[in-house]
Design a protein around this motif. Structure first.
Motif, PDB file in Angstrom:
ATOM      1  N   THR A  49      31.361  23.431  64.833  1.00  0.00           N
ATOM      2  CA  THR A  49      31.293  22.425  63.786  1.00  0.00           C
ATOM      3  C   THR A  49      32.679  21.976  63.342  1.00  0.00           C
ATOM      4  O   THR A  49      33.660  22.691  63.528  1.00  0.00           O
ATOM      5  CB  THR A  49      30.504  22.954  62.575  1.00  0.00           C
ATOM      6  N   ASP A  50      32.717  20.783  62.749  1.00  0.00           N
ATOM      7  CA  ASP A  50      33.975  20.268  62.205  1.00  0.00           C
ATOM      8  C   ASP A  50      33.991  20.359  60.683  1.00  0.00           C
ATOM      9  O   ASP A  50      34.903  19.832  60.037  1.00  0.00           O
ATOM     10  CB  ASP A  50      34.172  18.808  62.628  1.00  0.00           C
ATOM     11  N   ASP A  51      32.994  21.015  60.100  1.00  0.00           N
ATOM     12  CA  ASP A  51      32.828  20.994  58.651  1.00  0.00           C
ATOM     13  C   ASP A  51      32.799  22.410  58.069  1.00  0.00           C
ATOM     14  O   ASP A  51      32.060  23.269  58.548  1.00  0.00           O
ATOM     15  CB  ASP A  51      31.522  20.268  58.301  1.00  0.00           C
ATOM     16  N   GLU A  52      33.617  22.614  57.024  1.00  0.00           N
ATOM     17  CA  GLU A  52      33.715  23.935  56.397  1.00  0.00           C
ATOM     18  C   GLU A  52      32.390  24.370  55.779  1.00  0.00           C
ATOM     19  O   GLU A  52      32.057  25.556  55.782  1.00  0.00           O
ATOM     20  CB  GLU A  52      34.802  23.912  55.309  1.00  0.00           C
ATOM     21  N   PHE A  55      30.252  25.685  58.561  1.00  0.00           N
ATOM     22  CA  PHE A  55      30.879  26.940  59.009  1.00  0.00           C
ATOM     23  C   PHE A  55      30.528  28.089  58.065  1.00  0.00           C
ATOM     24  O   PHE A  55      30.089  29.168  58.501  1.00  0.00           O
ATOM     25  CB  PHE A  55      32.394  26.755  59.085  1.00  0.00           C
ATOM     26  N   LEU A  67      35.275  26.519  64.224  1.00  0.00           N
ATOM     27  CA  LEU A  67      35.735  25.248  63.657  1.00  0.00           C
ATOM     28  C   LEU A  67      36.424  24.433  64.745  1.00  0.00           C
ATOM     29  O   LEU A  67      37.323  24.923  65.425  1.00  0.00           O
ATOM     30  CB  LEU A  67      36.689  25.482  62.493  1.00  0.00           C
ATOM     31  N   THR A  68      35.993  23.203  64.899  1.00  0.00           N
ATOM     32  CA  THR A  68      36.537  22.321  65.931  1.00  0.00           C
ATOM     33  C   THR A  68      37.110  21.063  65.291  1.00  0.00           C
ATOM     34  O   THR A  68      36.950  20.821  64.092  1.00  0.00           O
ATOM     35  CB  THR A  68      35.450  21.929  66.949  1.00  0.00           C
ATOM     36  N   LYS A  70      37.824  17.235  64.106  1.00  0.00           N
ATOM     37  CA  LYS A  70      37.015  16.159  63.531  1.00  0.00           C
ATOM     38  C   LYS A  70      37.108  14.880  64.354  1.00  0.00           C
ATOM     39  O   LYS A  70      36.453  13.883  64.049  1.00  0.00           O
ATOM     40  CB  LYS A  70      37.453  15.876  62.095  1.00  0.00           C
TER      41      LYS A  70
END
Length: 243
Positions: A49-52, A55, A67-68, A70
């Motif tokens: 995912t790109d979102d905390e 995550f 975490l990847t 955005k």
């Protein structure tokens, strides 16, 4: 050879912002998808995912998350980055399980990876199921696929394919189920390819593989896997029996 399920999940969906965290049967939808993956025989499972917020939610329910960037334009690119972070080798198998399939049958995972285990000529493996009603056949959001005699994809389309011109026996229509398996080596090659003309026209990423000559094995399974693209889809899934 490692076998890894990677679930791409982003918060900023155009049609359904925050979709992975939407509540379904008392849990966030991404947890249902993760638990379906846990029911498979594959031990390595990650949400990319790109979102905390996503995550943290995955970590809170005991899952594993990565975490990847955005900047990715699609889930495939996100999965590719996650594979690099995990240090996967070229021969390792990746299952790209969509984060909006909370009812994905656990027995489908074995069927999905089987073509890759028994043929070095197959680059991607995916699933399809028979279409049983005209409304679904004519819906451009439901992707159709036609196969050759060996069960490999000839073409994917949002239009009804093949075209039926009577008289004669009506063809056997198949709906594509958007889940994929491939080796890490192929995935690294694929994400470097520029989009093809057919892909751009139909807005179907899998057509890029066909345009560049890669082989896609399609296993036909008996039942569909409902996906959540909109809040309306989520309300429909809530009416279904959780298996």
């Amino acid at each position: 050879m490692r076998k890894v399920i990677i679930i791409p999940a982003r918060y900023g969906s155009t049609r359904f912002p925050g979709k992975p965290l939407a509540s379904l049967w008392g849990k966030p939808m991404i947890q249902h998808v993760y638990e379906r993956a846990l029911a498979s025989e594959i031990s390595e499972i990650y949400v990319a995912t790109d979102d905390e917020r996503i995550f943290k939610e995955v970590m809170n329910f005991g899952g594993k998350a990565i975490l990847t960037s955005k900047e990715h334009t699609c889930g495939t690119e996100r999965v590719a980055e996650a594979g690099n972070i995990l240090g996967l080798n070229e021969e390792d198998l990746i299952i790209n399980l969509q984060g909006d399939q909370p009812l994905f049958p656990s027995e489908y995972f074995t069927l999905l990876i089987k073509p890759l285990l028994f043929s070095s000529h197959i680059h991607i493996s995916t699933l399809a199921t028979p279409i049983t009603n005209l409304k679904e056949l004519e819906n451009p959001d439901k992707v159709k696929v036609v196969l050759d005699k060996e069960g490999r994809a000839l073409y994917f389309s949002r239009s009804p394919i093949p075209y039926f011109r009577p008289p004669g026996k009506e063809p056997f229509y198949l709906k594509h189920i958007g889940v994929y398996a491939y080796t890490k080596g192929f995935l690294d090659e694929f994400v470097k390819l520029p989009p093809g003309e057919l892909e751009i026209s139909e807005k179907l990423e899998q057509l890029r593989a066909l345009e560049y000559g890669y082989k896609i094995a399609v296993t036909v399974v008996p039942k569909d896997v409902p996906e959540v693209d909109t809040p309306k889809d989520l309300e429909y899934i809530k009416t279904l029996k959780k298996e």
